[in-house]
Motif scaffolding. Structure first.
Motif, PDB file in Angstrom:
ATOM      1  N   LEU A  96     -35.851 105.084  22.850  1.00 36.12           N
ATOM      2  CA  LEU A  96     -36.382 103.789  22.417  1.00 36.12           C
ATOM      3  C   LEU A  96     -37.072 103.909  21.063  1.00 36.12           C
ATOM      4  N   LEU A  97     -37.819 104.988  20.863  1.00 34.59           N
ATOM      5  CA  LEU A  97     -38.513 105.185  19.595  1.00 34.59           C
ATOM      6  C   LEU A  97     -37.576 105.676  18.498  1.00 34.59           C
ATOM      7  N   ALA A  98     -36.588 106.496  18.861  1.00 35.50           N
ATOM      8  CA  ALA A  98     -35.698 107.065  17.851  1.00 35.50           C
ATOM      9  C   ALA A  98     -34.676 106.050  17.357  1.00 35.50           C
ATOM     10  N   ASP A  99     -34.128 105.236  18.248  1.00 40.53           N
ATOM     11  CA  ASP A  99     -33.083 104.293  17.857  1.00 40.53           C
ATOM     12  C   ASP A  99     -33.608 103.135  17.031  1.00 40.53           C
ATOM     13  N   ALA A 100     -34.922 102.957  16.989  1.00 37.31           N
ATOM     14  CA  ALA A 100     -35.481 101.842  16.222  1.00 37.31           C
ATOM     15  C   ALA A 100     -35.371 102.052  14.721  1.00 37.31           C
ATOM     16  N   GLY A 101     -35.237 103.298  14.242  1.00 38.99           N
ATOM     17  CA  GLY A 101     -35.197 103.536  12.799  1.00 38.99           C
ATOM     18  C   GLY A 101     -34.246 104.629  12.380  1.00 38.99           C
ATOM     19  N   GLY A 102     -33.191 104.884  13.166  1.00 35.65           N
ATOM     20  CA  GLY A 102     -32.224 105.899  12.794  1.00 35.65           C
ATOM     21  C   GLY A 102     -32.688 107.318  13.015  1.00 35.65           C
ATOM     22  N   GLY A 103     -33.549 107.533  13.991  1.00 36.30           N
ATOM     23  CA  GLY A 103     -34.032 108.872  14.288  1.00 36.30           C
ATOM     24  C   GLY A 103     -33.190 109.569  15.333  1.00 36.30           C
ATOM     25  N   ALA A 104     -33.572 110.787  15.661  1.00 32.84           N
ATOM     26  CA  ALA A 104     -32.888 111.581  16.676  1.00 32.84           C
ATOM     27  C   ALA A 104     -33.914 112.128  17.648  1.00 32.84           C
ATOM     28  N   VAL A 105     -33.448 112.476  18.835  1.00 34.92           N
ATOM     29  CA  VAL A 105     -34.311 112.977  19.904  1.00 34.92           C
ATOM     30  C   VAL A 105     -34.156 114.496  19.984  1.00 34.92           C
ATOM     31  N   LEU A 106     -35.284 115.187  19.949  1.00 31.72           N
ATOM     32  CA  LEU A 106     -35.322 116.641  20.057  1.00 31.72           C
ATOM     33  C   LEU A 106     -36.039 117.003  21.349  1.00 31.72           C
ATOM     34  N   ALA A 107     -35.389 117.806  22.191  1.00 33.86           N
ATOM     35  CA  ALA A 107     -35.959 118.226  23.476  1.00 33.86           C
ATOM     36  C   ALA A 107     -36.395 119.674  23.389  1.00 33.86           C
ATOM     37  N   PHE A 108     -37.675 119.940  23.695  1.00 37.55           N
ATOM     38  CA  PHE A 108     -38.189 121.308  23.794  1.00 37.55           C
ATOM     39  C   PHE A 108     -38.012 121.767  25.239  1.00 37.55           C
ATOM     40  N   VAL A 109     -37.201 122.787  25.448  1.00 40.89           N
ATOM     41  CA  VAL A 109     -36.893 123.252  26.799  1.00 40.89           C
ATOM     42  C   VAL A 109     -37.068 124.760  26.864  1.00 40.89           C
TER      43      VAL A 109
END
Length: 397
Positions: free
Chosen positions: A118-131
């Motif tokens: 929801l936060l990333a798609d608002a401005g062309g961002g990407a999601v990074l997962a720390f696993v």
């Protein structure tokens, strides 16, 4: 008027069999004045039955292919296969740190991915997962990038130091945590190390605002999303629809130094003494179970918490604390095994949040069979000793 006037005599004649006064029963054969074929309720009723019988289908999802095959050829087919979305050059990154107990994403973790998208798609961002360990389930869950932390096991101090280094090295607009015992502790440690503002227990989230209840839920606190946020359960829906690549990336983390925690070990609690509200695996007996000794032996062999339906508790065969349902305990378990339980509405309310439901019942049309993801249509009295024999055979091998 330019519209032609309806002729009632011609309409009545169209409903009659040619050469007689008997009305038509095949309504689908009537000429359609609008060009759209008329709905045939009898054909839909036939599709709802098992072929060759008068018994209704248990899996109603099988009606969809049959209805699609009966549709006119001019109807457009819709491809429901999810598409893969690749973000080569994101404008920024929204990171998240899932708990992933036992190496698998929980329902709360998947909601975390939905909030990050929801936060990333608002401005062309990407999601990074720390696993801890990269896997194949992070891409479908909504992660564009996956970064493995140089820490494994329970070491929140070293994990917070690694996240603080990543916070300084990467362009992370937001970092999301689940508001759980582990996730909330890690988020507060990172806030203390980095000095970043932290919003704990967010109950709603959007690109412009984040909110939570305060003062006994009498007021609502609202502000713009800060850099560090922990998300309350059921605040955001999980990500669904598009697939993401979940591309593994690397980062040069600093060498971990020895902290205050020398060693840590998880000691599992006795499932027989765990409260039903906190149990992860629950096995329940219903009116179809008469051998309670075999039921208790099966629950102990599966290392599950025993439960029961209201009928057994009312009869005094099981303690009242073991009752599952709206009038007993509402479960939040990962697995629920129902033995000989038909599935009253109050009982189904108690297992609504369970992730996986397995039902054993002789009635094919029982409500619990329909609710279950895996159903065994058999006598629970015969299934229990068979499961015990298989468990003993597996342990002996």
């Amino acid at each position: 008027m330019s519209r032609p006037r309806k002729d009632p005599r011609a309409a009545r004649a169209a409903h009659l069999v040619p050469g007689g006064a008997r009305p038509r029963f095949d309504l689908a054969a009537l000429p359609a004045a609008s060009g759209r074929p008329r709905r045939d309720p009898r054909a839909e009723e036939r599709l709802a039955l098992v072929p060759g019988t008068l018994r209704r289908r248990l899996d109603r999802a099988q009606r969809a292919p049959a209805l699609a095959a009966a549709a006119p050829a001019s109807a457009e087919t819709v491809d429901a296969a999810p598409r893969l979305r690749v973000i080569a050059e994101p404008a920024y990154l929204v990171a998240l740190v899932p708990d992933a107990p036992g190496g698998r994403l929980s329902a709360h973790d998947r909601q975390l991915f939905g909030a990050a998208r929801l936060l990333a798609d608002a401005g062309g961002g990407a999601v990074l997962a720390f696993v801890e360990q990269p896997g194949e389930e992070f891409g479908p869950a909504g992660a564009d990038r996956v970064l493995a932390l140089p820490v494994s096991g329970y070491d929140p101090e070293a994990k917070a130091l690694a996240l603080n280094a990543a916070l300084a090295a990467l362009d992370l607009r937001h970092v999301l945590f689940p508001e759980t015992a582990d996730g909330g502790d890690l988020a507060r440690r990172l806030a203390a190390l980095s000095g970043e503002p932290f919003f704990a227990g967010a109950e709603s989230l959007s690109p412009k605002a984040v909110t939570r209840a305060a003062r006994g839920r009498r007021v609502e606190q609202r502000r713009a999303p800060p850099r560090l946020i922990s998300l309350a359960p059921d605040a955001v829906a999980p990500h669904a629809g598009t697939l993401h690549e979940g591309l593994p990336v690397a980062l040069a983390f600093p060498q971990p130094t020895g902290g205050a925690i020398v060693s840590a070990e998880f000691i599992p609690a006795d499932p027989a003494k765990v409260s039903l509200a906190e149990a992860d695996f629950v096995v329940s007996a219903g009116n179809g179970v008469s051998d309670l000794e075999a039921f208790r032996a099966l629950a102990a062999a599966l290392r599950a918490t025993p439960g029961a339906s209201r009928m057994l508790c009312d009869a005094g065969l099981m303690p009242r604390a073991a009752q599952v349902g709206a009038s007993g305990t509402v479960l939040d378990a990962r697995v629920y095994l129902a033995l000989g339980i038909a599935g009253a509405p109050q009982h189904l309310q108690g297992v609504a949040k369970c992730e996986h439901v397995i039902a054993v019942n002789t009635d094919l049309h029982a409500a619990m069979i329909e609710r279950a993801g895996l159903a065994i249509v058999a006598d629970a009295q015969k299934v229990m000793p068979a499961l015990l024999a298989l468990l003993q055979q597996e342990r002996a091998s």
